[in-house]
Design a protein around this motif. Structure first.
Motif, short mmCIF file in Angstrom:
data_model
loop_
_atom_site.label_atom_id
_atom_site.label_comp_id
_atom_site.label_asym_id
_atom_site.label_seq_id
_atom_site.Cartn_x
_atom_site.Cartn_y
_atom_site.Cartn_z
N ARG A 285 0.84 -1.20 0.00
CA ARG A 285 0.00 0.00 0.00
C ARG A 285 0.87 1.24 0.00
O ARG A 285 2.05 1.19 0.34
CB ARG A 285 -0.95 0.01 1.20
N LEU A 286 0.25 2.34 -0.40
CA LEU A 286 0.93 3.63 -0.47
C LEU A 286 0.28 4.55 0.55
O LEU A 286 -0.95 4.72 0.56
CB LEU A 286 0.80 4.21 -1.88
N VAL A 287 1.10 5.15 1.40
CA VAL A 287 0.59 5.92 2.53
C VAL A 287 1.11 7.35 2.47
O VAL A 287 2.27 7.59 2.12
CB VAL A 287 1.04 5.28 3.87
N VAL A 288 0.24 8.30 2.79
CA VAL A 288 0.65 9.70 2.94
C VAL A 288 1.25 9.86 4.33
O VAL A 288 0.57 9.65 5.33
CB VAL A 288 -0.55 10.66 2.77
N THR A 289 2.52 10.20 4.40
CA THR A 289 3.19 10.31 5.69
C THR A 289 3.44 11.76 6.11
O THR A 289 3.84 12.02 7.24
CB THR A 289 4.54 9.57 5.68
N ALA B 126 -1.81 13.40 6.30
CA ALA B 126 -0.90 12.40 6.86
C ALA B 126 -1.72 11.26 7.47
O ALA B 126 -2.68 11.48 8.21
CB ALA B 126 -0.01 13.04 7.92
N GLY B 127 -1.34 10.03 7.14
CA GLY B 127 -2.05 8.86 7.62
C GLY B 127 -3.01 8.27 6.61
O GLY B 127 -3.47 7.13 6.79
N ASP B 128 -3.33 9.02 5.52
CA ASP B 128 -4.22 8.48 4.49
C ASP B 128 -3.56 7.31 3.76
O ASP B 128 -2.38 7.39 3.38
CB ASP B 128 -4.56 9.56 3.45
N ILE B 129 -4.32 6.25 3.56
CA ILE B 129 -3.87 5.13 2.72
C ILE B 129 -4.53 5.30 1.36
O ILE B 129 -5.77 5.35 1.27
CB ILE B 129 -4.26 3.78 3.34
#
Length: 357
Positions: free
Chosen positions: A132-136, A147-150
């Motif tokens: 998965r790709l995550v907004v960090t 931040a934390g959105d997948i």
């Protein structure tokens, strides 16, 4: 009422107001202080790994907490092992929950990088499976992506990796709008993002970040060894951030290879790591040195960029803990092998296996 009584009453009211200000009024600060020095043997395991040595590897942390009142703020300001920071400077517009989520994903990324770096250095063949790709990170607190959105899809195209997102945005230009399906706090939702730039089909984090207006992205992967006996498990619940990468990698490498890399002593340290084994700078190094000293560590490994801070703190604390700067995982291994009691270096110098992607 006499003048004396009125003055005493006024003093009492002022004292009560001051006490209320000190104890009841919340502050805009967080405090940093030494955190845990956690032994890695119960945290990291390899399915059919070598027996743990007589020494111990420790990851070190910084404890960050809200300062609930000004009395605690004043106490922290006078403490040599605590430092106050403004919440807005630390959190960057995020809530404490969003900040913690960001650190959690950063920890997951560091674990994956540590496993891959250790496999490469130990000569273990493996496959990489993007999950998965995550907004960090998000520079703008009002940005659509937080931040934390997948990220699960972009305009209906499934996204599990940076390469998949780059492909979905390959024909888009600056100013185009893209609808993303994301998971936020466990709930699926859709957000519309206006691209700040074209990604040009590039999967590099910098190009994707620029296209999405400066958000930070982390690709969470699963690293699968071709031999099941080399499977690594890391159980680090409750610890966040990327700075334990170096110590994870050392513990994994020690379990994958023969001998006791610790040399029978307590070895602590800090540093981010990438898949190629490069060690990156971290924050709060002095606090981590203090945590390591409290645990009785005899050696502390620090990224080269943090060496001066670590060495200065170790000298200020006294004691016999030695600080060593390292730039790569291979550097750290060589330094440990050179310590009294360390294992002999492999005659071949090790083998690097990049894995099949």
């Amino acid at each position: 009422m006499s003048g004396t009584a009125r003055r005493l009453g006024l003093v009492g009211l002022l004292a009560a107001a001051a006490l209320w200000l000190l104890i009841a009024v919340p502050t805009p600060f967080v405090v940093y202080e030494p955190g845990l020095a956690a032994p890695l043997e119960p945290i990291v395991s390899v399915e059919s790994g070598d027996e743990p040595g007589k020494g111990t590897f420790y990851l070190t942390t910084v404890k960050m907490s809200s300062v609930d009142n000004f009395w605690l703020a004043f106490r922290s300001a006078w403490s040599g092992d605590r430092e106050l920071y403004r919440k807005k400077d630390v959190l960057g517009g995020q809530s404490m929950e969003e900040f913690a989520e960001k650190l959690r994903f950063a920890m997951q990324g560091s674990q994956t990088a540590a496993i891959e770096a250790a496999y490469r250095t130990a000569g273990v063949a493996y496959d990489i499976v993007p999950e998965r790709l995550v907004v960090t990170d998000s520079r703008d607190p009002d940005a659509a992506l937080r931040a934390g959105d997948i990220i699960w899809s972009a305009d209906g195209d499934a996204v599990r990796s940076a390469a998949a997102l780059a492909a979905a945005l390959s024909d888009r230009q600056a100013g185009d709008s893209v609808v993303f399906s994301v998971e936020r706090a466990g709930v699926r939702t859709q957000v519309k993002v206006r691209l700040a730039a074209g990604a040009g089909g590039e999967a590099e984090p910098e190009a994707l970040a620029a296209a999405l207006g400066g958000v930070g992205l982390t690709e969470l992967r699963r690293i699968e060894p071709l031999q099941p006996g080399n499977k690594v498990t890391i159980a680090a619940e409750g610890i966040g951030g990327p700075s334990a990468g170096l110590m994870f990698a050392l513990q994994i490498y020690d379990l994958l290879t023969d001998g006791d890399l610790t040399g029978g002593i307590k070895v602590a340290g800090t540093g981010t790591i990438d898949a190629e084994g490069k060690i990156g700078a971290v924050g709060g190094t002095a606090y981590k040195v203090a945590a390591a000293a409290r645990a009785g560590a005899g050696l502390f490994l620090a990224p080269e960029a943090n060496y001066d801070e670590a060495e200065a703190k170790a000298r200020a604390l006294g004691g016999a803990m030695k600080v060593i700067p390292v730039a790569t995982l291979a550097d750290a291994i060589r330094e440990l092998e050179a310590q009294p009691g360390g294992p002999p270096a492999p005659e071949s110098g090790g083998q690097t296996v990049t894995g099949r992607r």
